[in-house]
Write a protein that holds these residues in place. Structure first.
Motif, PDB file in Angstrom:
ATOM      1  N   LYS A 140      31.164 -18.635 130.942  1.00 25.27           N
ATOM      2  CA  LYS A 140      31.230 -18.867 129.375  1.00 25.27           C
ATOM      3  C   LYS A 140      30.902 -17.521 128.667  1.00 25.27           C
ATOM      4  CE  LYS A 140      31.555 -21.288 125.672  1.00 25.27           C
ATOM      5  NZ  LYS A 140      32.869 -22.007 124.952  1.00 25.27           N
ATOM      6  N   ALA A 141      29.902 -16.816 129.227  1.00 27.26           N
ATOM      7  CA  ALA A 141      29.706 -15.348 128.767  1.00 27.26           C
ATOM      8  C   ALA A 141      30.931 -14.391 128.777  1.00 27.26           C
ATOM      9  CB  ALA A 141      28.530 -14.609 129.372  1.00 27.26           C
ATOM     10  N   LEU A 142      32.071 -14.513 129.950  1.00 25.17           N
ATOM     11  CA  LEU A 142      32.952 -13.710 130.043  1.00 25.17           C
ATOM     12  C   LEU A 142      34.102 -14.361 129.098  1.00 25.17           C
ATOM     13  CD1 LEU A 142      33.207 -13.122 133.857  1.00 25.17           C
ATOM     14  CD2 LEU A 142      32.403 -11.465 132.224  1.00 25.17           C
ATOM     15  N   GLN A 143      34.202 -15.340 128.834  1.00 21.12           N
ATOM     16  CA  GLN A 143      34.945 -15.877 127.898  1.00 21.12           C
ATOM     17  C   GLN A 143      34.772 -15.390 126.549  1.00 21.12           C
ATOM     18  OE1 GLN A 143      35.381 -20.302 128.270  1.00 21.12           O
ATOM     19  NE2 GLN A 143      35.671 -20.218 130.486  1.00 21.12           N
ATOM     20  N   LEU A 144      33.682 -15.446 126.237  1.00 20.10           N
ATOM     21  CA  LEU A 144      33.409 -14.888 124.746  1.00 20.10           C
ATOM     22  C   LEU A 144      33.431 -13.575 124.889  1.00 20.10           C
ATOM     23  CD1 LEU A 144      30.250 -17.226 124.133  1.00 20.10           C
ATOM     24  CD2 LEU A 144      32.645 -17.350 123.342  1.00 20.10           C
ATOM     25  N   ASP A 145      33.124 -12.668 125.899  1.00 16.94           N
ATOM     26  CA  ASP A 145      33.055 -11.173 125.924  1.00 16.94           C
ATOM     27  C   ASP A 145      33.551 -10.693 127.139  1.00 16.94           C
ATOM     28  OD1 ASP A 145      32.611  -8.668 125.329  1.00 16.94           O
ATOM     29  OD2 ASP A 145      30.718  -8.539 125.182  1.00 16.94           O
ATOM     30  N   ALA A 146      34.800 -10.375 127.391  1.00 13.37           N
ATOM     31  CA  ALA A 146      35.414 -10.069 128.756  1.00 13.37           C
ATOM     32  C   ALA A 146      35.155  -8.552 129.068  1.00 13.37           C
ATOM     33  CB  ALA A 146      36.863 -10.104 128.554  1.00 13.37           C
ATOM     34  N   GLN A 170      37.506 -10.422 150.347  1.00 12.77           N
ATOM     35  CA  GLN A 170      38.202 -11.261 149.450  1.00 12.77           C
ATOM     36  C   GLN A 170      37.597 -11.107 147.921  1.00 12.77           C
ATOM     37  OE1 GLN A 170      39.693 -15.104 149.931  1.00 12.77           O
ATOM     38  NE2 GLN A 170      40.734 -15.362 148.096  1.00 12.77           N
ATOM     39  N   ARG A 171      37.567 -10.310 147.079  1.00 10.10           N
ATOM     40  CA  ARG A 171      36.900  -9.919 145.890  1.00 10.10           C
ATOM     41  C   ARG A 171      37.446 -10.853 144.854  1.00 10.10           C
ATOM     42  NH1 ARG A 171      32.196  -8.995 146.968  1.00 10.10           N
ATOM     43  NH2 ARG A 171      31.721  -8.387 144.867  1.00 10.10           N
ATOM     44  N   PRO A 172      36.656 -11.401 143.674  1.00 11.99           N
ATOM     45  CA  PRO A 172      37.191 -11.963 142.743  1.00 11.99           C
ATOM     46  C   PRO A 172      37.814 -11.006 141.713  1.00 11.99           C
ATOM     47  CG  PRO A 172      34.784 -12.062 142.634  1.00 11.99           C
ATOM     48  CD  PRO A 172      35.301 -11.268 143.827  1.00 11.99           C
ATOM     49  N   SER A 173      38.505 -11.555 140.721  1.00 14.23           N
ATOM     50  CA  SER A 173      38.888 -10.785 139.550  1.00 14.23           C
ATOM     51  C   SER A 173      37.806 -10.498 138.788  1.00 14.23           C
ATOM     52  CB  SER A 173      40.225 -11.379 138.718  1.00 14.23           C
ATOM     53  OG  SER A 173      39.820 -12.682 138.239  1.00 14.23           O
ATOM     54  N   SER A 174      38.202  -9.440 137.795  1.00 12.62           N
ATOM     55  CA  SER A 174      37.041  -9.139 136.952  1.00 12.62           C
ATOM     56  C   SER A 174      36.672 -10.158 135.980  1.00 12.62           C
ATOM     57  CB  SER A 174      37.515  -7.878 136.001  1.00 12.62           C
ATOM     58  OG  SER A 174      38.705  -8.271 135.164  1.00 12.62           O
ATOM     59  N   THR A 175      37.461 -11.358 135.891  1.00  9.12           N
ATOM     60  CA  THR A 175      37.271 -12.343 135.002  1.00  9.12           C
ATOM     61  C   THR A 175      37.442 -13.622 135.737  1.00  9.12           C
ATOM     62  OG1 THR A 175      39.276 -12.465 133.863  1.00  9.12           O
ATOM     63  CG2 THR A 175      37.751 -11.057 132.814  1.00  9.12           C
ATOM     64  N   PRO A 176      36.677 -13.854 136.666  1.00 10.75           N
ATOM     65  CA  PRO A 176      36.700 -15.214 137.724  1.00 10.75           C
ATOM     66  C   PRO A 176      36.297 -16.239 136.914  1.00 10.75           C
ATOM     67  CG  PRO A 176      34.657 -14.138 138.255  1.00 10.75           C
ATOM     68  CD  PRO A 176      35.387 -13.094 137.080  1.00 10.75           C
ATOM     69  N   ALA A 177      37.003 -17.457 137.020  1.00  8.54           N
ATOM     70  CA  ALA A 177      36.675 -18.710 136.383  1.00  8.54           C
ATOM     71  C   ALA A 177      35.417 -19.240 136.977  1.00  8.54           C
ATOM     72  CB  ALA A 177      38.083 -19.704 136.744  1.00  8.54           C
ATOM     73  N   VAL A 178      35.080 -20.295 136.395  1.00  6.13           N
ATOM     74  CA  VAL A 178      33.761 -20.960 136.786  1.00  6.13           C
ATOM     75  C   VAL A 178      34.095 -21.772 138.167  1.00  6.13           C
ATOM     76  CG1 VAL A 178      32.187 -22.908 136.367  1.00  6.13           C
ATOM     77  CG2 VAL A 178      32.693 -21.081 134.509  1.00  6.13           C
ATOM     78  N   THR A 179      33.413 -21.793 139.113  1.00  6.72           N
ATOM     79  CA  THR A 179      33.810 -22.370 140.475  1.00  6.72           C
ATOM     80  C   THR A 179      33.557 -23.828 140.227  1.00  6.72           C
ATOM     81  OG1 THR A 179      31.390 -22.241 141.128  1.00  6.72           O
ATOM     82  CG2 THR A 179      32.912 -20.451 141.981  1.00  6.72           C
ATOM     83  N   ALA A 180      34.323 -24.579 141.418  1.00 11.30           N
ATOM     84  CA  ALA A 180      34.456 -25.891 141.219  1.00 11.30           C
ATOM     85  C   ALA A 180      33.092 -26.690 141.613  1.00 11.30           C
ATOM     86  CB  ALA A 180      35.680 -26.381 141.970  1.00 11.30           C
ATOM     87  N   PRO A 181      32.825 -27.962 141.211  1.00 10.69           N
ATOM     88  CA  PRO A 181      31.521 -28.385 141.615  1.00 10.69           C
ATOM     89  C   PRO A 181      31.584 -28.629 143.300  1.00 10.69           C
ATOM     90  CG  PRO A 181      32.945 -29.910 139.998  1.00 10.69           C
ATOM     91  CD  PRO A 181      33.603 -28.671 140.584  1.00 10.69           C
ATOM     92  N   PRO A 182      30.405 -28.493 143.890  1.00 12.14           N
ATOM     93  CA  PRO A 182      30.151 -28.449 145.370  1.00 12.14           C
ATOM     94  C   PRO A 182      30.673 -29.832 145.802  1.00 12.14           C
ATOM     95  CG  PRO A 182      28.052 -28.718 144.223  1.00 12.14           C
ATOM     96  CD  PRO A 182      29.044 -28.403 143.337  1.00 12.14           C
ATOM     97  N   GLN A 183      31.325 -29.756 147.093  1.00 12.67           N
ATOM     98  CA  GLN A 183      31.667 -30.747 148.030  1.00 12.67           C
ATOM     99  C   GLN A 183      30.324 -31.483 148.368  1.00 12.67           C
ATOM    100  OE1 GLN A 183      34.367 -29.880 151.101  1.00 12.67           O
ATOM    101  NE2 GLN A 183      34.402 -31.959 151.901  1.00 12.67           N
ATOM    102  N   VAL A 184      30.479 -32.961 148.294  1.00 15.74           N
ATOM    103  CA  VAL A 184      29.239 -33.614 148.514  1.00 15.74           C
ATOM    104  C   VAL A 184      29.531 -34.092 150.020  1.00 15.74           C
ATOM    105  CG1 VAL A 184      28.124 -35.540 148.304  1.00 15.74           C
ATOM    106  CG2 VAL A 184      29.111 -34.551 146.370  1.00 15.74           C
TER     107      VAL A 184
END
Length: 358
Positions: A140-146, A170-184
């Motif tokens: 959320k912080a990156l969305q508000l201020d990239a 395999q590095r993420p981009s500078s503005t990665p998205a929030v990761t998905a919920p963990p698999q149960v």
């Protein structure tokens, strides 16, 4: 990284016939016959609606068959009827996390840990949930201020925790998205017997006794020219802590047994009076809130039995440690556990200052 669903770990007293019912439901679930497993569980619960073992097993089968809403309802009712058991809280948290309801998952895991502070699975799951909450906040912080360069590395680190492949280059981009919920992780079916779980909250250990010190005397200097110097007195023996009285062990043991009798008799006033002012309730709970909770839990039971076996007490000065096996029964619940009480002498009474389950 994933949250772990667990089997019921409380030691429940069941007959062989009941154990066969549990095994039948578990076997049907393992074979993928979820509807038959649920039907057999409901048939059993029609005659024993409060049975915690079968209700827990039913919740696991509901979760495995994709009936998440029903599973959440089952585990929620278990936490209400049997707040002493940490496993329903843990599994409830896993289900909430699977729906990305991480605040609810955190609350459920904190309750599991409050019930049993030594519950390793709940601590591990709580760490995962905090990481997911941090991931959401950083995203959320990156969305508000990239342009905020301090946030991206933090989010990248959390993503590596949940996706080890990223740590291999395999590095993420500078503005990665929030990761998905963990698999149960799929749950094991609950055994009829397993390790004990009924655990009073852990508290801060009492401070240790200071080490004994040794003092020496300096030889006096003669003042009159005709007087010979006075001999230096011998250094005193090192001071030792006072040895416990012959009745100290018996007195401390009597205090422990009186505490258990008050608990079994639902004598809340006598039960709470067994705890010293140094006793520290779990987590951030205040002493008054802890006492209110104990009054509610003890007063809400129709009958309580507390049996102490293999009680041993060791005394060191004004401190004592009592270790024993505790068999606790209340209504339909029966739990056996190893317990340790740290006591401190206050006047002529031994009072509990720390309580833990081994």
């Amino acid at each position: 990284m994933s949250l772990r669903l667990v089997a019921l770990a409380a030691t429940l007293v069941v007959s062989t016939a009941y154990a066969d019912d549990y095994s039948d439901v578990s076997q049907l679930a393992r074979n993928g016959k979820f509807n038959e497993a649920l039907a057999k569980a409901d048939q059993y619960l029609a005659g024993k609606p409060r049975d915690p073992q079968m209700r827990f097993l039913k919740g696991v089968v509901q979760r495995d068959s994709g009936k998440t809403t029903e599973a959440i309802a089952t585990f929620t009712r278990l936490t209400e009827d049997y707040p002493e058991l940490p496993e329903p809280y843990n599994n409830l948290a896993v289900l909430y996390a699977g729906q990305s309801q991480f605040d609810k998952a955190r609350t459920a895991l904190e309750m599991a840990i409050r019930t049993n502070p030594s519950y390793t699975t709940a601590h591990e799951n709580l760490g995962d949930v905090y990481a997911k909450l941090a991931s959401q906040a950083y995203g959320k912080a990156l969305q508000l201020d990239a342009s905020n360069t301090a946030v991206a590395p933090k989010l990248a680190l959390i993503r590596e925790l949940f996706n080890p492949a990223l740590a291999k280059g395999q590095r993420p981009s500078s503005t990665p998205a929030v990761t998905a919920p963990p698999q149960v992780v799929a749950a094991a079916t609950p055994p009829t017997k397993a390790p004990p779980t009924l655990a009073p909250p852990a508290v801060k250990p009492a401070p240790s006794l200071p080490a004994a010190t040794t003092s020496t005397a300096t030889a006096p200097v003669a003042t009159a020219p005709t007087a010979s110097p006075a001999p230096a007195p011998a250094a005193p023996e090192p001071t030792q802590p006072p040895a416990p009285s012959a009745n100290a062990n018996k007195d401390a043991e009597a205090a422990v047994r009186a505490w258990a009798r008050a608990w079994a008799a639902k004598d809340v006033k006598g039960y709470l009076a067994a705890y010293g002012k140094e006793f520290d309730p779990p987590g951030n709970t205040s002493r008054s809130a802890w006492e209110a909770e104990r009054r509610q839990r003890i007063g809400g039971k129709s009958k309580i039995t507390v049996k102490l076996d293999n009680l041993t007490v060791s005394v060191n000065g004004d401190k004592a440690v009592a270790k024993f096996r505790q068999d606790y029964k209340a209504d339909a619940l029966a739990v056996s556990s190893r317990k340790t009480l740290d006591l401190m002498k206050s006047g002529d009474r031994w009072l509990i200052v720390r309580e833990s389950v081994n």
